[in-house]
Design a protein around this motif. Structure first.
Motif, mmCIF file in Angstrom:
data_model
loop_
_atom_site.group_PDB
_atom_site.id
_atom_site.type_symbol
_atom_site.label_atom_id
_atom_site.label_comp_id
_atom_site.label_asym_id
_atom_site.label_seq_id
_atom_site.Cartn_x
_atom_site.Cartn_y
_atom_site.Cartn_z
ATOM 1 N N ARG A 75 -36.127 -5.114 -19.383
ATOM 2 C CA ARG A 75 -34.738 -5.279 -18.949
ATOM 3 C C ARG A 75 -34.205 -4.032 -18.259
ATOM 4 N NH1 ARG A 75 -32.489 -8.313 -24.428
ATOM 5 N NH2 ARG A 75 -33.167 -10.446 -23.857
ATOM 6 N N SER A 76 -34.745 -2.869 -18.623
ATOM 7 C CA SER A 76 -34.264 -1.620 -18.018
ATOM 8 C C SER A 76 -34.601 -1.521 -16.533
ATOM 9 C CB SER A 76 -34.852 -0.417 -18.765
ATOM 10 O OG SER A 76 -36.233 -0.257 -18.478
ATOM 11 N N LEU A 77 -35.526 -2.358 -16.068
ATOM 12 C CA LEU A 77 -35.912 -2.319 -14.658
ATOM 13 C C LEU A 77 -34.909 -3.018 -13.752
ATOM 14 C CD1 LEU A 77 -39.755 -3.080 -14.819
ATOM 15 C CD2 LEU A 77 -38.598 -0.874 -14.913
ATOM 16 N N GLY A 78 -34.113 -3.918 -14.309
ATOM 17 C CA GLY A 78 -33.171 -4.679 -13.495
ATOM 18 C C GLY A 78 -33.601 -6.131 -13.377
ATOM 19 N N ASP A 79 -33.284 -6.755 -12.268
ATOM 20 C CA ASP A 79 -33.551 -8.179 -12.059
ATOM 21 C C ASP A 79 -35.043 -8.400 -11.813
ATOM 22 O OD1 ASP A 79 -33.510 -10.862 -11.534
ATOM 23 O OD2 ASP A 79 -32.434 -10.701 -9.631
ATOM 24 N N LEU A 80 -35.671 -9.136 -12.713
ATOM 25 C CA LEU A 80 -37.109 -9.382 -12.620
ATOM 26 C C LEU A 80 -37.438 -10.812 -12.196
ATOM 27 C CD1 LEU A 80 -38.175 -7.500 -15.849
ATOM 28 C CD2 LEU A 80 -38.821 -6.867 -13.529
ATOM 29 N N THR A 81 -36.459 -11.534 -11.725
ATOM 30 C CA THR A 81 -36.673 -12.924 -11.337
ATOM 31 C C THR A 81 -37.796 -13.033 -10.312
ATOM 32 O OG1 THR A 81 -34.339 -13.414 -11.704
ATOM 33 C CG2 THR A 81 -35.599 -15.006 -10.403
ATOM 34 N N GLY A 82 -38.795 -13.847 -10.627
ATOM 35 C CA GLY A 82 -39.909 -14.068 -9.726
ATOM 36 C C GLY A 82 -40.977 -12.993 -9.755
ATOM 37 N N LYS A 83 -40.784 -11.958 -10.542
ATOM 38 C CA LYS A 83 -41.775 -10.887 -10.623
ATOM 39 C C LYS A 83 -42.930 -11.291 -11.558
ATOM 40 C CE LYS A 83 -39.280 -8.050 -8.120
ATOM 41 N NZ LYS A 83 -39.666 -7.686 -6.734
ATOM 42 N N ILE A 84 -44.111 -10.796 -11.256
ATOM 43 C CA ILE A 84 -45.279 -11.032 -12.096
ATOM 44 C C ILE A 84 -45.377 -9.892 -13.105
ATOM 45 C CG2 ILE A 84 -47.802 -11.160 -12.127
ATOM 46 C CD1 ILE A 84 -47.541 -12.365 -9.241
ATOM 47 N N VAL A 85 -45.361 -10.241 -14.380
ATOM 48 C CA VAL A 85 -45.445 -9.243 -15.452
ATOM 49 C C VAL A 85 -46.761 -9.430 -16.188
ATOM 50 C CG1 VAL A 85 -44.460 -8.454 -17.633
ATOM 51 C CG2 VAL A 85 -42.945 -9.068 -15.737
ATOM 52 N N ILE A 86 -47.550 -8.380 -16.242
ATOM 53 C CA ILE A 86 -48.790 -8.396 -17.003
ATOM 54 C C ILE A 86 -48.521 -7.709 -18.337
ATOM 55 C CG2 ILE A 86 -51.175 -7.596 -17.095
ATOM 56 C CD1 ILE A 86 -51.242 -7.843 -14.043
ATOM 57 N N ASP A 87 -48.566 -8.509 -19.383
ATOM 58 C CA ASP A 87 -48.231 -8.049 -20.735
ATOM 59 C C ASP A 87 -49.502 -7.669 -21.476
ATOM 60 O OD1 ASP A 87 -47.297 -7.790 -23.397
ATOM 61 O OD2 ASP A 87 -47.539 -9.958 -23.710
ATOM 62 N N ILE A 88 -49.611 -6.399 -21.851
ATOM 63 C CA ILE A 88 -50.806 -5.945 -22.581
ATOM 64 C C ILE A 88 -50.508 -5.700 -24.062
ATOM 65 C CG2 ILE A 88 -51.528 -4.799 -20.446
ATOM 66 C CD1 ILE A 88 -51.258 -2.121 -22.068
ATOM 67 N N THR A 89 -49.311 -6.025 -24.518
ATOM 68 C CA THR A 89 -48.885 -5.659 -25.865
ATOM 69 C C THR A 89 -49.596 -6.474 -26.941
ATOM 70 O OG1 THR A 89 -47.043 -7.231 -26.017
ATOM 71 C CG2 THR A 89 -46.590 -5.099 -24.979
ATOM 72 N N ASN A 90 -49.654 -5.898 -28.133
ATOM 73 C CA ASN A 90 -50.154 -6.599 -29.318
ATOM 74 C C ASN A 90 -49.137 -6.429 -30.443
ATOM 75 O OD1 ASN A 90 -52.790 -7.656 -28.527
ATOM 76 N ND2 ASN A 90 -53.351 -5.506 -28.259
ATOM 77 N N PRO A 91 -48.709 -7.528 -31.075
ATOM 78 C CA PRO A 91 -47.636 -7.458 -32.075
ATOM 79 C C PRO A 91 -48.148 -7.076 -33.459
ATOM 80 C CG PRO A 91 -48.266 -9.728 -31.764
ATOM 81 C CD PRO A 91 -49.116 -8.920 -30.819
ATOM 82 N N LEU A 92 -48.581 -5.829 -33.581
ATOM 83 C CA LEU A 92 -49.142 -5.355 -34.845
ATOM 84 C C LEU A 92 -48.156 -4.449 -35.573
ATOM 85 C CD1 LEU A 92 -52.646 -4.532 -33.399
ATOM 86 C CD2 LEU A 92 -52.163 -6.351 -35.039
ATOM 87 N N ASN A 93 -48.279 -4.375 -36.878
ATOM 88 C CA ASN A 93 -47.402 -3.496 -37.653
ATOM 89 C C ASN A 93 -47.794 -2.039 -37.466
ATOM 90 O OD1 ASN A 93 -49.709 -3.296 -39.200
ATOM 91 N ND2 ASN A 93 -48.817 -4.144 -41.066
ATOM 92 N N ALA A 94 -47.106 -1.140 -38.151
ATOM 93 C CA ALA A 94 -47.264 0.294 -37.896
ATOM 94 C C ALA A 94 -48.669 0.806 -38.162
ATOM 95 C CB ALA A 94 -46.255 1.083 -38.736
#
Length: 211
Positions: A75-94
């Protein structure tokens, strides 16, 4: 490609190294702009910028943050409508011992819901930073696979082309909901790397019997 990278940790740094080596032009941003600037200084085709200037006309964003920071970072980047986002995250605990999201959803799906308008692809989440930084070919001659999943064919083809440009082997893992399988696979890889002492120079793959 002109690519924006969010995140200056081990994975972000490895992406900058390999993407610039492959001829892509990079804008880097992160919570610590000085760290981004230090990283960019080593790569002439990379520029460090504040988040509000990181998107520009770039069509591709690589999300290389922790899952807990992902939505705010995008969201900090601004308007991302139509942008391709490559998500590398993994939802792991600490301590990386278990998933905090899973079974009936995934980090990728939750991020896509929270930032509507993006064309999100799950990819690179099963690679350790060392493998990404060192390059795709292992000592035994095998090429590391990068699994990618998404609901936008345009975004998936872009991700595939990016993976190929780095020399890795793209493996189409289907729809975005299949991130529900890719994220636990990354957790297992982390266990093998750290818990089982195999180190971070490993990557999951599938083998096929010759016909």
């Amino acid at each position: 490609m002109n690519i924006t990278i969010i995140g200056t940790g081990n994975m972000g740094s490895a992406f900058v190294k390999q993407l610039t080596k492959a001829g892509h032009t990079i804008r880097i941003t992160g919570r610590d702009l000085a760290k981004a600037q230090g990283l960019a200084a080593w790569h002439p085709s990379a520029t460090a910028v504040p988040a509000t200037e990181a998107l520009g006309n770039n069509e591709v964003v690589i999300l290389a943050t922790a899952y807990s920071d992902a939505v705010a970072a995008l969201r900090s980047l601004g308007d991302l409508t139509g942008k391709i986002v490559i998500d590398i995250t993994n939802p792991l605990n600490a301590d990386y011992s278990e998933l905090v999201v899973g079974h009936d959803t995934s980090a990728a799906e939750e991020i896509a819901k929270a930032v509507p308008g993006v064309e999100l692809v799950k990819a690179f989440n099963t690679l350790f930073a060392q493998v990404l930084a060192d390059g795709p070919v292992f000592a035994n001659g095998q090429t590391a696979p990068v699994f990618f999943a998404g609901d936008s064919e345009r975004a998936k083809q872009t991700a595939k082309a990016l993976i190929e440009s780095l020399g890795f082997r793209p493996v189409d893992a289907g729809a975005l909901k299949n991130a529900r399988y890719l994220e636990p696979l990354a957790g297992l890889n982390i266990y093998f790397g750290y818990g089982a002492g195999q180190g971070t120079g490993i990557a999951p793959t599938w083998i096929a019997k010759a016909n």
